[in-house]
Write an enzyme that holds these catalytic residues in place. Structure first.
Site, PDB file in Angstrom:
ATOM      1  CB  ALA A  15      -0.886  -0.024   1.236  1.00 51.03           C
ATOM      2  N   GLY A  57       0.602  -5.049   0.959  1.00 51.32           N
ATOM      3  CA  GLY A  57      -0.599  -5.110   0.122  1.00 51.32           C
ATOM      4  C   GLY A  57      -0.368  -5.843  -1.192  1.00 51.32           C
ATOM      5  CD  GLU A  67      -2.294  -7.406   3.134  1.00 53.94           C
ATOM      6  OE1 GLU A  67      -2.017  -6.279   2.673  1.00 53.94           O
ATOM      7  OE2 GLU A  67      -2.765  -7.560   4.270  1.00 53.94           O
ATOM      8  CD  GLU A  81       1.687  -5.477   5.903  1.00 53.77           C
ATOM      9  OE1 GLU A  81       2.477  -6.391   6.222  1.00 53.77           O
ATOM     10  OE2 GLU A  81       0.932  -5.537   4.926  1.00 53.77           O
TER      11      GLU A  81
HETATM   12  N1  CO8 Z   1       4.531   3.166  -0.948  1.00 57.03           N
HETATM   13  C1  CO8 Z   1       4.888   4.319  -1.560  1.00 57.03           C
HETATM   14  N2  CO8 Z   1       6.003   4.445  -2.318  1.00 57.03           N
HETATM   15  C2  CO8 Z   1       6.786   3.363  -2.451  1.00 57.03           C
HETATM   16  C3  CO8 Z   1       6.471   2.125  -1.860  1.00 57.03           C
HETATM   17  C4  CO8 Z   1       5.267   2.038  -1.082  1.00 57.03           C
HETATM   18  N3  CO8 Z   1       4.860   0.890  -0.497  1.00 57.03           N
HETATM   19  N4  CO8 Z   1       7.444   1.239  -2.154  1.00 57.03           N
HETATM   20  C5  CO8 Z   1       8.328   1.901  -2.924  1.00 57.03           C
HETATM   21  N5  CO8 Z   1       7.940   3.182  -3.105  1.00 57.03           N
HETATM   22  C6  CO8 Z   1       8.619   4.234  -3.873  1.00 57.03           C
HETATM   23  C7  CO8 Z   1       9.834   4.742  -3.134  1.00 57.03           C
HETATM   24  O1  CO8 Z   1       9.465   5.721  -2.169  1.00 57.03           O
HETATM   25  C8  CO8 Z   1      10.661   5.309  -4.260  1.00 57.03           C
HETATM   26  O2  CO8 Z   1      10.138   6.575  -4.613  1.00 57.03           O
HETATM   27  P1  CO8 Z   1      11.159   7.798  -4.917  1.00 57.03           P
HETATM   28  O3  CO8 Z   1      11.936   7.328  -6.122  1.00 57.03           O
HETATM   29  O4  CO8 Z   1      10.234   8.927  -5.200  1.00 57.03           O
HETATM   30  O5  CO8 Z   1      11.997   7.955  -3.712  1.00 57.03           O
HETATM   31  C9  CO8 Z   1      10.368   4.369  -5.423  1.00 57.03           C
HETATM   32  O6  CO8 Z   1       9.147   3.690  -5.069  1.00 57.03           O
HETATM   33  C10 CO8 Z   1      11.445   3.325  -5.613  1.00 57.03           C
HETATM   34  O7  CO8 Z   1      11.631   2.650  -4.366  1.00 57.03           O
HETATM   35  P2  CO8 Z   1      13.070   2.474  -3.667  1.00 57.03           P
HETATM   36  O8  CO8 Z   1      13.977   3.594  -4.066  1.00 57.03           O
HETATM   37  O9  CO8 Z   1      12.829   2.269  -2.202  1.00 57.03           O
HETATM   38  O10 CO8 Z   1      13.562   1.146  -4.370  1.00 57.03           O
HETATM   39  P3  CO8 Z   1      14.576   0.072  -3.769  1.00 57.03           P
HETATM   40  O11 CO8 Z   1      14.897  -0.848  -4.896  1.00 57.03           O
HETATM   41  O12 CO8 Z   1      15.690   0.721  -3.067  1.00 57.03           O
HETATM   42  O13 CO8 Z   1      13.721  -0.734  -2.670  1.00 57.03           O
HETATM   43  C11 CO8 Z   1      11.785  -1.886  -1.837  1.00 57.03           C
HETATM   44  C12 CO8 Z   1      12.605  -1.502  -3.083  1.00 57.03           C
HETATM   45  C13 CO8 Z   1      12.571  -2.857  -0.970  1.00 57.03           C
HETATM   46  C14 CO8 Z   1      10.502  -2.555  -2.333  1.00 57.03           C
HETATM   47  C15 CO8 Z   1      11.462  -0.613  -1.016  1.00 57.03           C
HETATM   48  O14 CO8 Z   1      10.904   0.350  -1.901  1.00 57.03           O
HETATM   49  C16 CO8 Z   1      10.489  -0.839   0.091  1.00 57.03           C
HETATM   50  O15 CO8 Z   1      10.851  -1.345   1.136  1.00 57.03           O
HETATM   51  N6  CO8 Z   1       9.204  -0.457  -0.093  1.00 57.03           N
HETATM   52  C17 CO8 Z   1       8.200  -0.538   0.921  1.00 57.03           C
HETATM   53  C18 CO8 Z   1       7.771  -1.977   1.122  1.00 57.03           C
HETATM   54  C19 CO8 Z   1       6.742  -2.084   2.190  1.00 57.03           C
HETATM   55  O16 CO8 Z   1       7.000  -1.852   3.363  1.00 57.03           O
HETATM   56  N7  CO8 Z   1       5.509  -2.463   1.815  1.00 57.03           N
HETATM   57  C20 CO8 Z   1       4.414  -2.618   2.730  1.00 57.03           C
HETATM   58  C21 CO8 Z   1       3.651  -1.339   2.827  1.00 57.03           C
HETATM   59  S1  CO8 Z   1       2.408  -1.412   4.069  1.00 57.03           S
HETATM   60  C22 CO8 Z   1       1.159  -2.243   3.344  1.00 57.03           C
HETATM   61  O17 CO8 Z   1       1.213  -2.678   2.229  1.00 57.03           O
HETATM   62  C23 CO8 Z   1      -0.033  -2.445   4.212  1.00 57.03           C
HETATM   63  C24 CO8 Z   1      -1.231  -2.951   3.418  1.00 57.03           C
HETATM   64  C25 CO8 Z   1      -2.477  -2.792   4.223  1.00 57.03           C
HETATM   65  C26 CO8 Z   1      -2.817  -1.358   4.372  1.00 57.03           C
HETATM   66  C27 CO8 Z   1      -4.008  -1.197   5.221  1.00 57.03           C
HETATM   67  C28 CO8 Z   1      -4.230   0.265   5.518  1.00 57.03           C
HETATM   68  C29 CO8 Z   1      -4.988   0.517   6.703  1.00 57.03           C
END
Ligand code: CO8
Length: 261
Positions: free
Chosen positions: A67, A112, A115, A135
């Protein structure tokens, strides 16, 4: 013209291909994308020319990186619950589409994203795919069905380990624990997904769709009710032309030619 800002969609050879397309955020799910997916699924549900749906992520790196964290960052408790409900509603709709849905997981399937993949019927992963429910690293629980669908797929113990530790696992481990059905080389992923879709499309579509409903509904019932539900859908098959064709073809030692009726 593509009417969606965050999705690509095409129908070819009875396969509806949905590509989640938000490359600047690794296809993370924001409200706009979820609402578009919700609308698209309403159309797919009614489109009888689609036999199987494949869902994949745009680009080589990510299926869905979760998400949208930037959008969630400043939510209040009520807003968080509402955001969770939007995702749950869309994923429930995906899970209960009449057509089978195959997730072709090309890269990160985190939070997400994992999921979303679990709301699909079948998961095929690229060797480069990575899975996890990270999460708790963000101070939240899984919110788009992960606490419920992950234990149903991989068992309670493994699900709890993944959810409590936030560990990221590779495709091989995901296959070992039953989170994915198959692993393919990255450049073979779409071929593997399409080959499976074609195999399903060649079968009697009403029987496939009723089987899907019986498995899904049965998992929400006790065994006796599930078995009773199965008897009903089994009986319904005898009202189809495809049952007559399938059995006639067997008796006549020829290949069945199903009409989907
Ligand atoms: N949300 C928003 N932006 C994201 C997300 C995300 N989940 N993942 C990546 N991005 C963005 C980064 O911010 C980055 O943007 P920018 O270039 O503007 O800085 C761009 O995508 C590229 O990402 P990275 O530079 O971080 O790329 P890397 O190759 O270094 O890393 C990863 C890749 C490992 C996937 C890393 O991006 C990461 O850890 N992402 C987050 C993963 C995560 O924690 N996901 C779970 C999110 S929580 C969730 O899904 C809960 C679902 C239920 C929600 C219920 C709500 C109540």
């Amino acid at each position: 013209m593509n009417q969606y800002a965050n999705l690509l969609f095409e129908v070819k050879d009875s396969i509806g291909l949905i590509t989640l397309h938000r490359p600047k955020a690794l296809n993370a799910l924001n409200t706009e994308l979820l609402q578009e997916l919700n609308n698209l699924l309403d159309c797919v549900k009614e489109d009888t020319s689609i036999g199987v749906v494949i869902i994949t992520g745009s680009g080589e790196k990510s299926f869905v990186a979760g998400a949208d964290i930037a959008e969630m960052q400043s939510l209040t408790a009520i807003e968080g619950r509402n955001f969770g409900k939007i995702g749950q509603e869309v994923f429930n709709k995906l899970e209960s589409l009449p057509q089978p849905v195959i997730a072709a997981i090309n890269g990160f399937a985190l939070g997400g994203g994992c999921e979303l993949a679990m709301a699909c019927d079948i998961r095929i992963a690229s060797e480069k795919a990575k899975f996890g429910q990270p999460e708790v690293s963000l101070g939240i629980t899984p919110g788009f069905g992960g606490t419920q669908r992950l234990p149903r797929l991989v068992g309670k113990g493994r699900a709890k380990e993944l959810i409590y530790t936030g560990d990221i696992i590779d495709a091989g481990e995901a296959y070992r624990i039953g989170l994915v059905n198959k692993v393919a080389a990255p450049d073979e992923l779409m071929n593997a997904a399409k080959a499976m879709a074609e195999k399903i499309i060649a079968k009697a579509s009403v029987a496939v769709q009723l089987s899907k409903a019986a498995v899904n509904e049965g998992l929400n019932m006790d065994l006796a009710s599930g078995i009773a539900y199965e008897a009903e859908v089994f009986g319904l098959c005898f009202a189809t032309e495809d049952q007559k064709e399938g059995m006639a073809a067997f008796v006549e030692k020829r290949k069945a030619n199903f009409s989907g009726k």
